[in-house]
Design an enzyme around this catalytic site. Structure first.
Site, PDB file in Angstrom:
ATOM      1  N   ASP A  30       1.419  -2.196  -9.996  1.00  0.00           N
ATOM      2  CA  ASP A  30       1.224  -3.275  -9.025  1.00  0.00           C
ATOM      3  C   ASP A  30       2.105  -4.447  -9.449  1.00  0.00           C
ATOM      4  O   ASP A  30       2.503  -4.541 -10.613  1.00  0.00           O
ATOM      5  CB  ASP A  30      -0.262  -3.700  -8.981  1.00  0.00           C
ATOM      6  CG  ASP A  30      -0.600  -4.450  -7.697  1.00  0.00           C
ATOM      7  OD1 ASP A  30      -1.788  -4.547  -7.351  1.00  0.00           O
ATOM      8  OD2 ASP A  30       0.345  -4.929  -7.037  1.00  0.00           O
ATOM      9  N   ASP A  49       7.728  -3.573  -9.703  1.00  0.00           N
ATOM     10  CA  ASP A  49       8.104  -3.816  -8.304  1.00  0.00           C
ATOM     11  C   ASP A  49       8.765  -2.550  -7.755  1.00  0.00           C
ATOM     12  O   ASP A  49       9.680  -2.014  -8.401  1.00  0.00           O
ATOM     13  CB  ASP A  49       9.096  -5.004  -8.277  1.00  0.00           C
ATOM     14  CG  ASP A  49       9.474  -5.405  -6.871  1.00  0.00           C
ATOM     15  OD1 ASP A  49       9.810  -6.578  -6.664  1.00  0.00           O
ATOM     16  OD2 ASP A  49       9.419  -4.526  -5.969  1.00  0.00           O
ATOM     17  N   TYR A 149       7.709  -5.264  10.566  1.00  0.00           N
ATOM     18  CA  TYR A 149       6.772  -4.379   9.850  1.00  0.00           C
ATOM     19  C   TYR A 149       6.672  -3.032  10.582  1.00  0.00           C
ATOM     20  O   TYR A 149       6.744  -1.968   9.963  1.00  0.00           O
ATOM     21  CB  TYR A 149       5.410  -5.049   9.795  1.00  0.00           C
ATOM     22  CG  TYR A 149       4.262  -4.249   9.261  1.00  0.00           C
ATOM     23  CD1 TYR A 149       3.242  -3.826  10.117  1.00  0.00           C
ATOM     24  CD2 TYR A 149       4.149  -3.942   7.912  1.00  0.00           C
ATOM     25  CE1 TYR A 149       2.151  -3.115   9.644  1.00  0.00           C
ATOM     26  CE2 TYR A 149       3.058  -3.231   7.429  1.00  0.00           C
ATOM     27  CZ  TYR A 149       2.061  -2.820   8.304  1.00  0.00           C
ATOM     28  OH  TYR A 149       0.975  -2.110   7.830  1.00  0.00           O
ATOM     29  N   LYS A 153       7.768   0.656   9.305  1.00  0.00           N
ATOM     30  CA  LYS A 153       6.870   1.807   9.250  1.00  0.00           C
ATOM     31  C   LYS A 153       7.497   3.021   9.937  1.00  0.00           C
ATOM     32  O   LYS A 153       7.435   4.143   9.434  1.00  0.00           O
ATOM     33  CB  LYS A 153       5.513   1.460   9.878  1.00  0.00           C
ATOM     34  CG  LYS A 153       4.657   0.533   9.021  1.00  0.00           C
ATOM     35  CD  LYS A 153       4.433   1.093   7.620  1.00  0.00           C
ATOM     36  CE  LYS A 153       3.544   0.228   6.745  1.00  0.00           C
ATOM     37  NZ  LYS A 153       3.444   0.763   5.367  1.00  0.00           N
ATOM     38  N   ILE A 189      -8.049  -2.269   9.467  1.00  0.00           N
ATOM     39  CA  ILE A 189      -9.013  -1.752   8.488  1.00  0.00           C
ATOM     40  C   ILE A 189      -9.934  -2.895   8.065  1.00  0.00           C
ATOM     41  O   ILE A 189      -9.474  -3.990   7.748  1.00  0.00           O
ATOM     42  CB  ILE A 189      -8.299  -1.158   7.260  1.00  0.00           C
ATOM     43  CG1 ILE A 189      -7.437   0.046   7.669  1.00  0.00           C
ATOM     44  CG2 ILE A 189      -9.322  -0.720   6.200  1.00  0.00           C
ATOM     45  CD1 ILE A 189      -6.608   0.648   6.537  1.00  0.00           C
TER      46      ILE A 189
HETATM   47  C1  AKB Z   1      -1.509  -5.542   9.962  1.00  0.00           C
HETATM   48  O1  AKB Z   1      -2.288  -6.156  10.685  1.00  0.00           O
HETATM   49  O2  AKB Z   1      -0.341  -5.847   9.769  1.00  0.00           O
HETATM   50  C2  AKB Z   1      -2.022  -4.287   9.275  1.00  0.00           C
HETATM   51  C3  AKB Z   1      -1.790  -3.114  10.152  1.00  0.00           C
HETATM   52  C4  AKB Z   1      -2.494  -2.977  11.444  1.00  0.00           C
HETATM   53  O3  AKB Z   1      -1.019  -2.255   9.788  1.00  0.00           O
HETATM   54  N1  AKB Z   1      -3.439  -4.443   8.975  1.00  0.00           N
END
Ligand code: AKB
Length: 334
Positions: A30, A49, A149, A153, A189
């Site tokens: 971590d 890292d 993000y 992914k 989550i």
């Molecule tokens: C976020 O909100 O960025 C994360 C996700 C939904 O991948 N919790």
């Protein structure tokens, strides 16, 4: 998620070793030193890292690696302030670990298992009307994410598929299928033990934890905002179940899962079933709301149910009554 996974691995590790069976060493890395209670859940832990290739190469030289669980990432909201840094961590870090896995597989002559936590952020619903009409979205639909993000992914999923099926395609000394890549597109989550930060689905857990503390909460999405959620124990169980599934049973490398998908106002109604004085107001942040509007209202998880036995543990009501509220009350009463 890392703590929950360490706890789950530790439970199996202790059980197997107590009955005289072997269980691989669990090594945790971590950015920050693990708290002592987390260090007790693994055989060794390091600060490091995922972008530090030299550190990873040293690790490769020190251990025979059988499986990698790669949980390091900048989440959706934080990534929108530093998109290039997010790309470096979320994609660069993933690439570093995939390379380690492939080299380890070639060294040992057997595939390395690799878990990659993807996200509903991989989807990009073009507008609210399409989101509403689409209902449960399948894994191969609407893969034009609106966030860095989400782009990261999708890139991670595609890199994983490349390392699993096409790595060094033209090289005469290539190994076939070096990485057994497996991924879940997680919804929001909710954990009773931790409050997330840097995510856009955070409004759910933030609302609940604020109510439990008796704090005011300004919810940054509209009342009608709707995305899929699950609890942290279900997410950990899904990871363990997918990674234990026989490879032959898997029809794909990336799977949807979900447990419940309330609107934000339905979520607040459930919160007020248990914390009737919850001081929550809706104050939509239009930019963050636009991210939520680009994510599906629900995900079709039929493939996960069929291939590796995914079944939600909870619906919205018993997630609160059986897991979230009892654990959260205990946490804030300490
Ligand atoms: C976020 O909100 O960025 C994360 C996700 C939904 O991948 N919790």
């Amino acid at each position: 998620m890392g703590h929950g996974l360490l706890k789950s691995l530790d439970e199996e590790r202790r059980e197997r070793r107590a009955s005289g069976e072997s269980f691989p060493a669990v090594i945790a890395i971590d950015l920050r030193e693990l708290p002592s209670e987390h260090r007790a859940l693994c055989d060794e832990s390091f600060t490091g890292d995922v972008c530090d290739e030299k550190m990873l190469e040293r690790l490769l030289a020190s251990y025979q690696i059988g499986s990698i669980y790669h949980l390091a990432a900048l989440l959706s909201t934080r990534s929108e302030f530093v998109p290039e840094i997010a790309h470096g961590v979320n994609v660069g870090g993933t690439l570093n670990l995939l390379r380690i896995a492939a080299e380890e597989a070639a060294n040992n002559g057997r595939p390395v298992q690799f878990f990659f936590p993807s996200s509903i952020a991989a989807y990009g619903m073009p507008d609210l009307a399409t989101k509403t009409a689409a209902g449960e979205v399948g894994e191969d639909q609407f893969l034009q994410p609106h966030t860095m993000y989400g782009c990261n992914k999708v890139a991670g999923e595609n890199l994983g598929n490349y390392y699993a099926h096409h790595y060094r395609k033209l090289a005469s000394d290539r190994m076939e299928f070096p990485v057994d890549f497996r991924s879940i597109r997680f919804p929001g989550i909710i954990s009773a033990d931790t409050v997330p930060s840097g995510g856009t689905s955070d409004y759910g857990p933030e609302m609940l934890h604020a109510a439990a503390r008796g704090d005011d909460y300004a919810c940054f999405v509209r009342r009608d905002a709707r995305i899929p959620f699950m609890t942290m124990p279900e997410a950990i169980d899904a990871i363990r179940r997918l990674m234990a599934a026989p490879k032959i049973a898997l029809s794909r490398t990336v799977y949807n899962v979900q447990s419940f998908n309330p609107s934000a106002s339905e979520f607040l109604e459930e919160v007020r079933e248990h914390f009737e004085d919850a001081k929550t107001e809706f104050e939509p942040d239009l930019a963050r709301q636009s991210i939520i509007d680009s994510w599906p209202a629900a995900c079709d998880d039929a493939a996960a149910r069929k291939d590796w036995g995914w079944v939600p543990t909870y619906d919205l009501s018993n997630a609160f009554s059986e897991y979230l509220v009892p654990r959260i009350r205990a946490r804030y009463s300490e």
